[in-house]
Design an enzyme around this catalytic site. Sequence first.
Site, PDB file in Angstrom:
ATOM      1  N   GLU A  71      23.081  53.905   4.884  1.00  0.00           N
ATOM      2  CA  GLU A  71      21.977  53.024   4.458  1.00  0.00           C
ATOM      3  C   GLU A  71      20.954  52.801   5.564  1.00  0.00           C
ATOM      4  O   GLU A  71      19.767  52.614   5.272  1.00  0.00           O
ATOM      5  CB  GLU A  71      22.533  51.681   3.970  1.00  0.00           C
TER       6      GLU A  71
ATOM      7  N   PHE B 103      34.540  40.776  -4.423  1.00  0.00           N
ATOM      8  CA  PHE B 103      34.603  42.062  -3.741  1.00  0.00           C
ATOM      9  C   PHE B 103      33.189  42.576  -3.445  1.00  0.00           C
ATOM     10  O   PHE B 103      32.327  42.585  -4.315  1.00  0.00           O
ATOM     11  CB  PHE B 103      35.359  43.072  -4.606  1.00  0.00           C
ATOM     12  N   GLN B 104      32.975  42.984  -2.216  1.00  0.00           N
ATOM     13  CA  GLN B 104      31.686  43.500  -1.734  1.00  0.00           C
ATOM     14  C   GLN B 104      30.540  42.505  -1.947  1.00  0.00           C
ATOM     15  O   GLN B 104      29.414  42.899  -2.238  1.00  0.00           O
ATOM     16  CB  GLN B 104      31.356  44.853  -2.379  1.00  0.00           C
TER      17      GLN B 104
ATOM     18  N   LYS C 281      24.385  42.208 -10.711  1.00  0.00           N
ATOM     19  CA  LYS C 281      24.805  43.329 -11.556  1.00  0.00           C
ATOM     20  C   LYS C 281      24.626  43.003 -13.045  1.00  0.00           C
ATOM     21  O   LYS C 281      24.191  43.860 -13.832  1.00  0.00           O
ATOM     22  CB  LYS C 281      26.264  43.684 -11.262  1.00  0.00           C
TER      23      LYS C 281
ATOM     24  N   MET D 201      17.567  55.326  29.636  1.00  0.00           N
ATOM     25  CA  MET D 201      16.826  54.163  30.132  1.00  0.00           C
ATOM     26  C   MET D 201      17.776  53.143  30.756  1.00  0.00           C
ATOM     27  O   MET D 201      17.445  52.515  31.772  1.00  0.00           O
ATOM     28  CB  MET D 201      16.030  53.520  28.990  1.00  0.00           C
TER      29      MET D 201
END
Length: 617
Positions: free
Chosen positions: A76, A138-139, A188, A504
């Site tokens: 993602e 969940f999630q 959802k 760096m």
Amino acid sequence: MPMTEQATGAHHPQPRPRSGGHHSAPEQVTGAQSLIRSLEEVGADTVFGIPGGCILPAYDPLMDSTRVRHVLVRHEQGAGHAAEGYALATGKVGVCMATSGPGATNLVTPIADAHMDSVPMVAITGQVASKAIGTDAFQEADIVGITMPITKHNFLVTKADDIPRVIAQAFHIASTGRPGPVLVDIAKDALQAKTTFSWPPAMDLPGYRPVTKPHAKQIREAAKLITQARRPVLYVGGGVLKAGATAELKVLAELTGAPVTTTLMALGAFPDNHPQHLGMPGMHGSVAAVTALQKADLIVALGARFDDRVTGKLDSFAPFAKIVHADIDPAEIGKNRAADVPIVGDAREVIADLVQAVQKEHSEGHRGDYSAWWKDLSRWRETYPLGYDQPGDGSLSPQQVIERIGQLAPEGTIFTAGVGQHQMWAAHYIEYDKPGTWLNSGGAGTMGYAVPAAMGAKAGAPERAVWAIDGDGCFQMTNQELATCALNNIPIKVAVINNGALGMVRQWQTLFYNQRYSNTVLHSGPDDVNPEARGTRVPDFVKLSEAMGCYAIRCESPDDLDKVIEEANSINDRPVVVDFIVHEDAMVWPMVAAGTSNDEIMAARDVRPDFGDNEDD
């Protein structure tokens, strides 16, 4: 209300939901179908994302859309940076999509990046069903709460009927005023429910009215100061690119005759090769640009925000200067440095009005005399030019690699960069003469930005060559998107500036930590763990890139440099990765150490510029 304009200076307005687009008769659809139809109507043609449980309903109608292309990314974070690259290359709103919980939280870094750099982006996330919100389902993650500080606005949608209006508002907010990321989190059950779709929706944003037209009195005051000043500097930030104001900027600069500095976010807003251009200001800016701001009696800041990388120690920054500060975001004005003349407005309108006001001052006989100033500026520029030494052992100089990539690149090439030494060298040694040719993570400094941003830029502008200049550290954060590029016919080119270290950070350890290189070596583990591995290439970037469907080459000798770059430029049917093995001790100069005054700038190691004492009057 004017839309944000393309970084190339061309105007690409977003379709305006209130009055534009074609009207569609109401029809019965699911919330998911309504979402995809809404994306089509606002003009989104490319979405970067990954499906998962809660966003899955949206992916079914997406399969049937002939107007929205979906690019299946491998992570993602890649989707978010690709949406940024797409936005910056096209001037349109970038779109990324992810599922709930870990899918959404993986978007946090690119959302924060887009927020810092004012990139127009809409992130669409699935959320657990509305009745389960707040139950640790969940999630589930409160992505609206998590992203509130790093979005321009965000929405939680729990009713299917709201989807078209929210999408229209999200695109409008992302692309107008000061651009930025907007998150749309959709439950959802809202995606699964039946609803009526019609377009355009009624938009109601009572508190959102960006000021684009500057106040005439402030413009007149600014013009007066410009013609009265003896040591003015135009300090140009990324807002000038966002506003599509580069043509106006050139007119203003040539009309006034004042020197121009362009920040890291504004490279290409004013041609690097223009005689009035002093280069980039800031921690690793050119000596002439940094010193001009320090010695100036007037700074005209256009779409810039006086961030710490430019100012150094704030209370010692530009001690002699009056400040004209123009920005579309009123919150930026006076945030870090008090403005003598604050101007709220769109950079394009501000600069166009300034041109007229300065012309009026000139017609009344008021004209600035900057001849003594230019004598000083020219001396600093000639005495302390950007430069680098070739390594004594015959190995590749990273600066030379990047310089030659820039010189041999086709006309109109877009360059992206990760963060660190290679980013600064790419800023210094590639010439940016046109807007929209330099994409990087300026405010957040996000490692892993280059490859997915290049992917998004190439997806949005397939006719242009795109080179990602990446470090071996950054490259290992997001290189899995090379597989996405290979499978989706997105033939970017990647230069891995491979010095075997987090460059760096290692430079700081060299300068400030007595050369104690704690955890910055990438090509080997601790000696006592695996002594045989020392000096081996783990991973082997050529094999890794080939495994992901790319053409890969390694370059270790200056003698092969041009041949390898030309070979990379000639291959356009798949992604190309070049592993440039460069000297590990090369450093970025000039440099102002963090927390010190810009007066302490070092032109090179142990080389402190001498400005004399007679210029502080």
